[in-house]
Write a protein that holds these residues in place. Structure first.
Motif, PDB file in Angstrom:
ATOM      1  N   GLY A  10      32.787  33.799  55.405  1.00 29.31           N
ATOM      2  CA  GLY A  10      32.470  34.623  54.252  1.00 29.31           C
ATOM      3  C   GLY A  10      33.574  35.586  53.858  1.00 29.31           C
ATOM      4  O   GLY A  10      33.533  36.157  52.769  1.00 29.31           O
ATOM      5  N   THR A  11      34.576  35.744  54.708  1.00 26.49           N
ATOM      6  CA  THR A  11      35.641  36.702  54.405  1.00 26.49           C
ATOM      7  C   THR A  11      36.479  36.295  53.206  1.00 26.49           C
ATOM      8  O   THR A  11      37.179  37.129  52.644  1.00 26.49           O
ATOM      9  CB  THR A  11      36.577  36.893  55.613  1.00 26.49           C
ATOM     10  OG1 THR A  11      37.192  35.637  55.926  1.00 26.49           O
ATOM     11  CG2 THR A  11      35.815  37.418  56.817  1.00 26.49           C
ATOM     12  N   GLN A  12      36.410  35.038  52.807  1.00 27.51           N
ATOM     13  CA  GLN A  12      37.209  34.563  51.680  1.00 27.51           C
ATOM     14  C   GLN A  12      36.414  34.483  50.378  1.00 27.51           C
ATOM     15  O   GLN A  12      36.918  34.004  49.365  1.00 27.51           O
ATOM     16  CB  GLN A  12      37.790  33.173  51.997  1.00 27.51           C
ATOM     17  CG  GLN A  12      38.698  33.157  53.209  1.00 27.51           C
ATOM     18  CD  GLN A  12      39.873  34.098  53.055  1.00 27.51           C
ATOM     19  OE1 GLN A  12      40.540  34.106  52.030  1.00 27.51           O
ATOM     20  NE2 GLN A  12      40.123  34.907  54.068  1.00 27.51           N
ATOM     21  N   GLY A  13      35.163  34.962  50.376  1.00 30.36           N
ATOM     22  CA  GLY A  13      34.316  34.884  49.197  1.00 30.36           C
ATOM     23  C   GLY A  13      34.912  35.590  47.987  1.00 30.36           C
ATOM     24  O   GLY A  13      35.557  36.630  48.111  1.00 30.36           O
ATOM     25  N   VAL A  14      34.697  35.012  46.820  1.00 27.72           N
ATOM     26  CA  VAL A  14      35.215  35.544  45.566  1.00 27.72           C
ATOM     27  C   VAL A  14      34.098  35.469  44.522  1.00 27.72           C
ATOM     28  O   VAL A  14      33.346  34.501  44.487  1.00 27.72           O
ATOM     29  CB  VAL A  14      36.427  34.723  45.071  1.00 27.72           C
ATOM     30  CG1 VAL A  14      36.918  35.211  43.722  1.00 27.72           C
ATOM     31  CG2 VAL A  14      37.549  34.743  46.096  1.00 27.72           C
ATOM     32  N   ALA A  15      33.991  36.492  43.685  1.00 24.28           N
ATOM     33  CA  ALA A  15      33.035  36.487  42.577  1.00 24.28           C
ATOM     34  C   ALA A  15      33.761  36.876  41.300  1.00 24.28           C
ATOM     35  O   ALA A  15      34.635  37.735  41.310  1.00 24.28           O
ATOM     36  CB  ALA A  15      31.895  37.465  42.853  1.00 24.28           C
ATOM     37  N   HIS A  16      33.385  36.218  40.213  1.00 26.38           N
ATOM     38  CA  HIS A  16      33.913  36.529  38.883  1.00 26.38           C
ATOM     39  C   HIS A  16      32.737  36.801  37.962  1.00 26.38           C
ATOM     40  O   HIS A  16      31.686  36.168  38.085  1.00 26.38           O
ATOM     41  CB  HIS A  16      34.715  35.360  38.315  1.00 26.38           C
ATOM     42  CG  HIS A  16      35.988  35.102  39.036  1.00 26.38           C
ATOM     43  ND1 HIS A  16      36.787  34.032  38.729  1.00 26.38           N
ATOM     44  CD2 HIS A  16      36.620  35.741  40.038  1.00 26.38           C
ATOM     45  CE1 HIS A  16      37.866  34.029  39.512  1.00 26.38           C
ATOM     46  NE2 HIS A  16      37.762  35.060  40.322  1.00 26.38           N
ATOM     47  N   PHE A  17      32.920  37.731  37.010  1.00 26.30           N
ATOM     48  CA  PHE A  17      31.889  38.053  36.028  1.00 26.30           C
ATOM     49  C   PHE A  17      32.531  38.136  34.655  1.00 26.30           C
ATOM     50  O   PHE A  17      33.700  38.496  34.517  1.00 26.30           O
ATOM     51  CB  PHE A  17      31.192  39.376  36.378  1.00 26.30           C
ATOM     52  CG  PHE A  17      30.040  39.712  35.484  1.00 26.30           C
ATOM     53  CD1 PHE A  17      28.878  38.961  35.518  1.00 26.30           C
ATOM     54  CD2 PHE A  17      30.119  40.772  34.601  1.00 26.30           C
ATOM     55  CE1 PHE A  17      27.804  39.253  34.682  1.00 26.30           C
ATOM     56  CE2 PHE A  17      29.057  41.088  33.760  1.00 26.30           C
ATOM     57  CZ  PHE A  17      27.898  40.321  33.806  1.00 26.30           C
TER      58      PHE A  17
END
Length: 130
Positions: A10-17
């Motif tokens: 999970g340390t590489q998780g990315v979110a865009h909005f």
């Protein structure tokens, strides 16, 4: 997109909005979650000995926790999103270059900021998607 054949970190998780029509990275993410559901429409007739079903409508809900940043355009857009029109979201559980991308249109249902004497200021965002 490449497939991650190992256990995800999970340390590489990315979110865009969506910020003004362009999906933009959300800064300082702590975590996010997505739950997908689908209705089952019962079609059992009298005299049946077991129930039968057809697939129905689907949707998803989710949440995101971040360390609050008032200098981040995506966090600012999320802050003002409750009550606004649906917007695009992209979630990458294991980073943009490996694994899956979860994306769709969401309506932000809540945005909560928490400040504690013994911790960093955080924000919790909840959403409903289609």
């Amino acid at each position: 997109m490449a497939t991650n054949t190992a256990v995800y970190s999970g340390t590489q998780g990315v979110a865009h909005f969506d910020v003004g029509g362009s999906v933009t990275p959300v800064a300082s993410i702590i975590s996010f979650s997505v739950s997908q559901t689908g209705d089952a429409i019962e079609t059992s007739a009298m005299g049946s000995t077991s129930r039968t079903y057809l697939p129905g409508l689907t949707n998803f809900t989710g949440s995101m926790s971040v360390y609050f940043r008032d200098d981040d355009a995506a966090q600012s857009a999320l802050f003002s999103a409750p009550g606004a029109a649906a917007a695009s979201v992209e979630l990458f559980p294991s980073g943009r270059t490996t694994g899956i991308k979860l994306s769709g249109e969401i309506v932000v249902t809540s945005h909560e900021i928490t400040a504690a004497n013994d911790g960093a200021v955080t924000a919790e965002i909840s959403f409903q998607g289609s």
